[in-house]
Write a protein that holds these residues in place. Structure first.
Motif, PDB file in Angstrom:
ATOM      1  N   ALA A  36      -1.925  -2.606 -10.658  1.00 33.45           N
ATOM      2  CA  ALA A  36      -1.209  -3.695  -9.918  1.00 33.45           C
ATOM      3  C   ALA A  36       0.292  -3.692  -9.508  1.00 33.45           C
ATOM      4  O   ALA A  36       0.626  -3.721  -8.613  1.00 33.45           O
ATOM      5  CB  ALA A  36      -1.266  -4.966 -10.931  1.00 33.45           C
ATOM      6  N   MET A  37       0.994  -2.856 -10.284  1.00 36.03           N
ATOM      7  CA  MET A  37       2.443  -2.426 -10.150  1.00 36.03           C
ATOM      8  C   MET A  37       2.147  -1.713  -8.926  1.00 36.03           C
ATOM      9  O   MET A  37       3.160  -1.681  -8.141  1.00 36.03           O
ATOM     10  CB  MET A  37       3.028  -2.161 -11.261  1.00 36.03           C
ATOM     11  CG  MET A  37       3.372  -3.210 -12.424  1.00 36.03           C
ATOM     12  SD  MET A  37       4.565  -2.267 -13.705  1.00 36.03           S
ATOM     13  CE  MET A  37       3.700  -3.069 -15.126  1.00 36.03           C
ATOM     14  N   SER A  38       1.439  -0.566  -8.985  1.00 42.64           N
ATOM     15  CA  SER A  38       1.532   0.186  -7.975  1.00 42.64           C
ATOM     16  C   SER A  38       1.085  -0.170  -6.528  1.00 42.64           C
ATOM     17  O   SER A  38       1.622   0.061  -5.536  1.00 42.64           O
ATOM     18  CB  SER A  38       0.319   1.335  -7.885  1.00 42.64           C
ATOM     19  OG  SER A  38      -0.937   1.140  -7.532  1.00 42.64           O
ATOM     20  N   GLU A  44      -0.009  -1.769   0.520  1.00 41.04           N
ATOM     21  CA  GLU A  44      -0.770  -1.657   1.813  1.00 41.04           C
ATOM     22  C   GLU A  44      -0.369  -2.431   2.746  1.00 41.04           C
ATOM     23  O   GLU A  44       0.246  -3.700   2.357  1.00 41.04           O
ATOM     24  CB  GLU A  44      -2.469  -1.783   1.338  1.00 41.04           C
ATOM     25  CG  GLU A  44      -2.769  -0.627   0.634  1.00 41.04           C
ATOM     26  CD  GLU A  44      -4.236  -0.413   0.519  1.00 41.04           C
ATOM     27  OE1 GLU A  44      -4.943  -1.599   1.101  1.00 41.04           O
ATOM     28  OE2 GLU A  44      -4.686   0.310  -0.168  1.00 41.04           O
ATOM     29  N   PHE A  45      -0.567  -2.324   4.212  1.00 38.01           N
ATOM     30  CA  PHE A  45       0.147  -3.452   4.880  1.00 38.01           C
ATOM     31  C   PHE A  45      -1.351  -3.883   5.797  1.00 38.01           C
ATOM     32  O   PHE A  45      -2.143  -2.943   6.099  1.00 38.01           O
ATOM     33  CB  PHE A  45       1.112  -2.632   5.995  1.00 38.01           C
ATOM     34  CG  PHE A  45       2.405  -2.141   4.909  1.00 38.01           C
ATOM     35  CD1 PHE A  45       3.262  -3.078   4.720  1.00 38.01           C
ATOM     36  CD2 PHE A  45       2.276  -0.872   4.687  1.00 38.01           C
ATOM     37  CE1 PHE A  45       4.268  -2.691   4.024  1.00 38.01           C
ATOM     38  CE2 PHE A  45       3.413  -0.387   3.786  1.00 38.01           C
ATOM     39  CZ  PHE A  45       4.337  -1.340   3.394  1.00 38.01           C
ATOM     40  N   GLY A  55       0.240  -6.420   2.498  1.00 34.22           N
ATOM     41  CA  GLY A  55      -1.298  -6.747   2.566  1.00 34.22           C
ATOM     42  C   GLY A  55      -1.676  -7.826   1.369  1.00 34.22           C
ATOM     43  O   GLY A  55      -2.655  -8.574   1.824  1.00 34.22           O
ATOM     44  N   PHE A  56      -0.897  -7.877   0.668  1.00 33.39           N
ATOM     45  CA  PHE A  56      -1.126  -8.433  -0.615  1.00 33.39           C
ATOM     46  C   PHE A  56      -0.528  -9.953  -0.374  1.00 33.39           C
ATOM     47  O   PHE A  56      -0.973 -11.001  -1.193  1.00 33.39           O
ATOM     48  CB  PHE A  56      -0.495  -8.073  -1.998  1.00 33.39           C
ATOM     49  CG  PHE A  56       0.844  -7.855  -2.140  1.00 33.39           C
ATOM     50  CD1 PHE A  56       1.772  -8.833  -2.496  1.00 33.39           C
ATOM     51  CD2 PHE A  56       1.483  -6.715  -1.975  1.00 33.39           C
ATOM     52  CE1 PHE A  56       3.082  -8.684  -2.440  1.00 33.39           C
ATOM     53  CE2 PHE A  56       2.949  -6.266  -1.881  1.00 33.39           C
ATOM     54  CZ  PHE A  56       3.527  -7.545  -2.320  1.00 33.39           C
ATOM     55  N   LEU A  57       0.126 -10.251   0.546  1.00 37.25           N
ATOM     56  CA  LEU A  57       0.648 -11.416   1.103  1.00 37.25           C
ATOM     57  C   LEU A  57       0.082 -12.061   2.074  1.00 37.25           C
ATOM     58  O   LEU A  57       0.142 -13.337   2.531  1.00 37.25           O
ATOM     59  CB  LEU A  57       2.139 -11.569   1.307  1.00 37.25           C
ATOM     60  CG  LEU A  57       3.101 -11.394   0.030  1.00 37.25           C
ATOM     61  CD1 LEU A  57       4.418 -11.129   0.647  1.00 37.25           C
ATOM     62  CD2 LEU A  57       2.928 -12.304  -0.947  1.00 37.25           C
ATOM     63  N   ARG A 113      10.162   1.278   2.142  1.00 35.97           N
ATOM     64  CA  ARG A 113      10.523   1.940   3.393  1.00 35.97           C
ATOM     65  C   ARG A 113       9.705   3.353   3.506  1.00 35.97           C
ATOM     66  O   ARG A 113       9.033   3.486   4.498  1.00 35.97           O
ATOM     67  CB  ARG A 113      11.750   2.467   3.384  1.00 35.97           C
ATOM     68  CG  ARG A 113      12.980   1.345   3.495  1.00 35.97           C
ATOM     69  CD  ARG A 113      14.153   1.759   3.379  1.00 35.97           C
ATOM     70  NE  ARG A 113      15.183   0.745   3.375  1.00 35.97           N
ATOM     71  CZ  ARG A 113      15.816   0.253   2.330  1.00 35.97           C
ATOM     72  NH1 ARG A 113      15.443   1.025   1.093  1.00 35.97           N
ATOM     73  NH2 ARG A 113      16.572  -0.859   2.176  1.00 35.97           N
ATOM     74  N   ALA A 114       9.278   4.098   2.424  1.00 37.69           N
ATOM     75  CA  ALA A 114       8.527   5.059   2.572  1.00 37.69           C
ATOM     76  C   ALA A 114       7.230   4.779   2.802  1.00 37.69           C
ATOM     77  O   ALA A 114       6.623   5.671   3.712  1.00 37.69           O
ATOM     78  CB  ALA A 114       8.607   5.919   0.862  1.00 37.69           C
ATOM     79  N   ALA A 115       6.553   3.739   2.294  1.00 37.64           N
ATOM     80  CA  ALA A 115       5.228   3.584   2.405  1.00 37.64           C
ATOM     81  C   ALA A 115       4.943   2.999   3.995  1.00 37.64           C
ATOM     82  O   ALA A 115       4.177   3.385   4.442  1.00 37.64           O
ATOM     83  CB  ALA A 115       4.826   2.235   1.625  1.00 37.64           C
ATOM     84  N   LEU A 116       5.833   2.229   4.479  1.00 34.00           N
ATOM     85  CA  LEU A 116       5.993   1.956   5.902  1.00 34.00           C
ATOM     86  C   LEU A 116       6.085   2.977   6.903  1.00 34.00           C
ATOM     87  O   LEU A 116       5.337   3.254   7.773  1.00 34.00           O
ATOM     88  CB  LEU A 116       7.208   0.982   6.228  1.00 34.00           C
ATOM     89  CG  LEU A 116       7.097  -0.501   5.659  1.00 34.00           C
ATOM     90  CD1 LEU A 116       8.298  -1.148   5.738  1.00 34.00           C
ATOM     91  CD2 LEU A 116       5.940  -1.329   6.695  1.00 34.00           C
TER      92      LEU A 116
END
Length: 145
Positions: A36-38, A44-45, A55-57, A113-116
C-alpha cells in the motif's frame, strides 16, 4: 530526517549508529502495508481527457463533474483532484510525527516526479509540496505544466 524522537522507533535506534530500517520493518510491517505504501510513494497514473491523475484518486464520474465545473480546463481539474494530505494518510499522534511527515512530503514528491517522468517521458509536470502553514498539513499535489 530525525527519527529518534518517534515513539515507534524507541529501542530500534542506537546513539551514534545509523538506523537500519530492514530489521524494524521485518518486525513491524506487513507485506500488505509495504504494498500500500509503495502505491503512495510510486503511484500509477490515469490519463483522461488530456489530464493525468493519480490512479488511486481517480474516479471518472467525480472527475467529469470537475471538468464540467471548470469548463474543460484539464490542468485546473488536476489541481483539484491530484493532492494528498499526509495527515489523512498517516494520522500523526505526536509532535515528532508531525515533524517527520513535514520532512517526508518532499521525499514523496521526489518519487512522484520520478514516477511521472518514467510514465510520461515527453510531458512536463509540476509536483508541489505545501507545508502545514499553507494547507491542511503537509500536502503533495501534481498537475501538468
Amino acid at each position: 530526517m530525525d527519527l529518534s524522537k518517534l515513539p515507534q522507533l524507541e529501542g530500534w535506534i542506537r546513539a551514534g549508529e545509523a538506523f537500519d530500517p530492514r530489521t524494524f520493518l521485518q518486525s513491524t510491517a506487513t507485506v500488505g502495508e509495504a504494498a500500500a505504501m509503495s502505491m503512495l510513494f510510486w503511484p500509477e497514473f490515469t490519463e483522461y481527457r488530456n489530464g493525468v491523475f493519480l490512479g488511486f484518486l481517480f474516479e471518472r464520474r467525480g472527475v467529469d463533474v470537475w471538468f464540467d465545473e471548470l469548463k474543460g480546463d484539464a490542468s485546473a481539474v488536476e489541481d483539484v483532484v491530484n493532492h494528498v494530505h499526509l495527515w489523512d494518510v498517516f494520522a500523526p499522534k505526536s509532535e515528532a510525527e508531525y515533524a517527520v511527515l513535514a520532512e517526508l512530503a518532499p521525499r514523496i514528491a521526489t518519487m512522484w516526479r520520478a514516477a511521472l517522468k518514467s510514465a510520461f517521458p515527453t510531458r512536463d509536470f509540476v509536483v508541489s509540496v505545501a507545508d502545514a502553514s499553507e494547507d491542511y498539513g503537509p500536502t503533495i499535489s501534481i498537475r501538468s505544466a
